[in-house]
Design a protein around this motif. Sequence first.
Motif, PDB file in Angstrom:
ATOM      1  N   LEU A  90       0.835  -1.202   0.000  1.00 56.32           N
ATOM      2  CA  LEU A  90       0.000   0.000   0.000  1.00 56.32           C
ATOM      3  C   LEU A  90       0.873   1.256   0.000  1.00 56.32           C
ATOM      4  CD1 LEU A  90      -2.763  -1.050   2.548  1.00 56.32           C
ATOM      5  CD2 LEU A  90      -2.915  -1.025   0.063  1.00 56.32           C
ATOM      6  N   HIS A  91       2.007   1.204   0.718  1.00 54.36           N
ATOM      7  CA  HIS A  91       2.944   2.336   0.754  1.00 54.36           C
ATOM      8  C   HIS A  91       3.511   2.583  -0.644  1.00 54.36           C
ATOM      9  CE1 HIS A  91       5.938   5.079   2.307  1.00 54.36           C
ATOM     10  NE2 HIS A  91       6.881   4.385   1.698  1.00 54.36           N
ATOM     11  N   PHE A  92       3.884   1.506  -1.333  1.00 55.42           N
ATOM     12  CA  PHE A  92       4.417   1.630  -2.699  1.00 55.42           C
ATOM     13  C   PHE A  92       3.381   2.274  -3.616  1.00 55.42           C
ATOM     14  CE2 PHE A  92       4.642  -0.235  -6.973  1.00 55.42           C
ATOM     15  CZ  PHE A  92       5.876   0.275  -7.372  1.00 55.42           C
ATOM     16  N   VAL A  93       2.134   1.844  -3.512  1.00 52.54           N
ATOM     17  CA  VAL A  93       1.062   2.397  -4.346  1.00 52.54           C
ATOM     18  C   VAL A  93       0.874   3.884  -4.053  1.00 52.54           C
ATOM     19  CG1 VAL A  93      -1.436   2.317  -4.764  1.00 52.54           C
ATOM     20  CG2 VAL A  93      -0.140   0.197  -4.664  1.00 52.54           C
ATOM     21  N   ALA A  94       0.928   4.254  -2.753  1.00 52.71           N
ATOM     22  CA  ALA A  94       0.769   5.664  -2.375  1.00 52.71           C
ATOM     23  C   ALA A  94       1.903   6.517  -2.938  1.00 52.71           C
ATOM     24  CB  ALA A  94       0.712   5.785  -0.855  1.00 52.71           C
ATOM     25  N   ALA A 121       1.072  12.068  -9.724  1.00 53.92           N
ATOM     26  CA  ALA A 121       0.363  13.345  -9.554  1.00 53.92           C
ATOM     27  C   ALA A 121       1.321  14.515  -9.765  1.00 53.92           C
ATOM     28  CB  ALA A 121      -0.272  13.409  -8.174  1.00 53.92           C
ATOM     29  N   ALA A 122       2.558  14.394  -9.236  1.00 56.20           N
ATOM     30  CA  ALA A 122       3.564  15.461  -9.399  1.00 56.20           C
ATOM     31  C   ALA A 122       3.947  15.625 -10.872  1.00 56.20           C
ATOM     32  CB  ALA A 122       4.794  15.150  -8.562  1.00 56.20           C
ATOM     33  N   VAL A 123       4.168  14.504 -11.565  1.00 58.58           N
ATOM     34  CA  VAL A 123       4.514  14.553 -12.995  1.00 58.58           C
ATOM     35  C   VAL A 123       3.380  15.192 -13.786  1.00 58.58           C
ATOM     36  CG1 VAL A 123       4.907  13.117 -15.038  1.00 58.58           C
ATOM     37  CG2 VAL A 123       6.147  12.637 -12.930  1.00 58.58           C
ATOM     38  N   LEU A 142       3.583  18.613 -16.070  1.00 57.50           N
ATOM     39  CA  LEU A 142       3.174  18.617 -17.483  1.00 57.50           C
ATOM     40  C   LEU A 142       2.095  19.663 -17.749  1.00 57.50           C
ATOM     41  CD1 LEU A 142       3.114  14.801 -18.327  1.00 57.50           C
ATOM     42  CD2 LEU A 142       4.666  16.522 -19.242  1.00 57.50           C
ATOM     43  N   ILE A 143       1.164  19.810 -16.813  1.00 58.31           N
ATOM     44  CA  ILE A 143       0.100  20.813 -16.981  1.00 58.31           C
ATOM     45  C   ILE A 143       0.701  22.220 -16.984  1.00 58.31           C
ATOM     46  CG2 ILE A 143      -1.891  21.866 -15.793  1.00 58.31           C
ATOM     47  CD1 ILE A 143      -2.670  18.952 -14.977  1.00 58.31           C
ATOM     48  N   CYS A 144       1.658  22.486 -16.062  1.00 64.99           N
ATOM     49  CA  CYS A 144       2.336  23.790 -16.024  1.00 64.99           C
ATOM     50  C   CYS A 144       3.103  24.052 -17.325  1.00 64.99           C
ATOM     51  CB  CYS A 144       3.297  23.861 -14.832  1.00 64.99           C
ATOM     52  SG  CYS A 144       2.449  23.962 -13.254  1.00 64.99           S
TER      53      CYS A 144
END
Length: 200
Positions: A146-150, A157-159, A163-165
């Motif tokens: 679960l930690h790996f998935v988080a 989310a950061a990537v 990309l949006i910026c």
Amino acid sequence: LMRPLQGPRGQSAVVGTVTLCLAAGWALQTPGGVSLVVPQPNINATVAQNILLSVEYSCRGVATIEWKHVSSWGTTSIVEWRSGNSVNISTVYKDRVTAFENGSIQLRNVGMRDAGYYFVTVMEEHGTNAYGTIIVNVYEIIYEDLHFVAVLFTFLAAVSAILICFMWLCNKSLHLFQKKTTHKLTASTTEEIELETIEC
């Protein structure tokens, strides 16, 4: 139909079941006095889950059912009852076990210590016994997974945010470039018109 046994209140149902067992046994003229079926000999569970240790027995006489748990921690008696009598649950399992008329038991909120072998013995009053075994495997929820998935989700989310910026900046630059190009074209067109006017 499985109904839990709860002392004297379940006696009439138990007596009815025993009578049915007796009638079926005499009608079939089976050589043995008791038989036992274990439909699911292997059970996999996760921590805090409820499990049903399901069996079905038939007998000619009055039966005594006994469940024991054997693991690396030792042998523990879980529950014992005689048809028509109250259920005797050991103190270790007092709030976690429900016994049923057909010989099955339900074990609530299992932990790692509940893994192991569960032995059920059905003893008929005339001396015939039947035995069954159920193997229970209990697995922990792996929090490392679960930690790996988080962590992966946070990284993605950061990537996505970067990309949006980047796309927003590209879009702004394109608009500025288009404005400058349009302004130059307008200026050169105005100059041409002025020159044509002067020539005329």
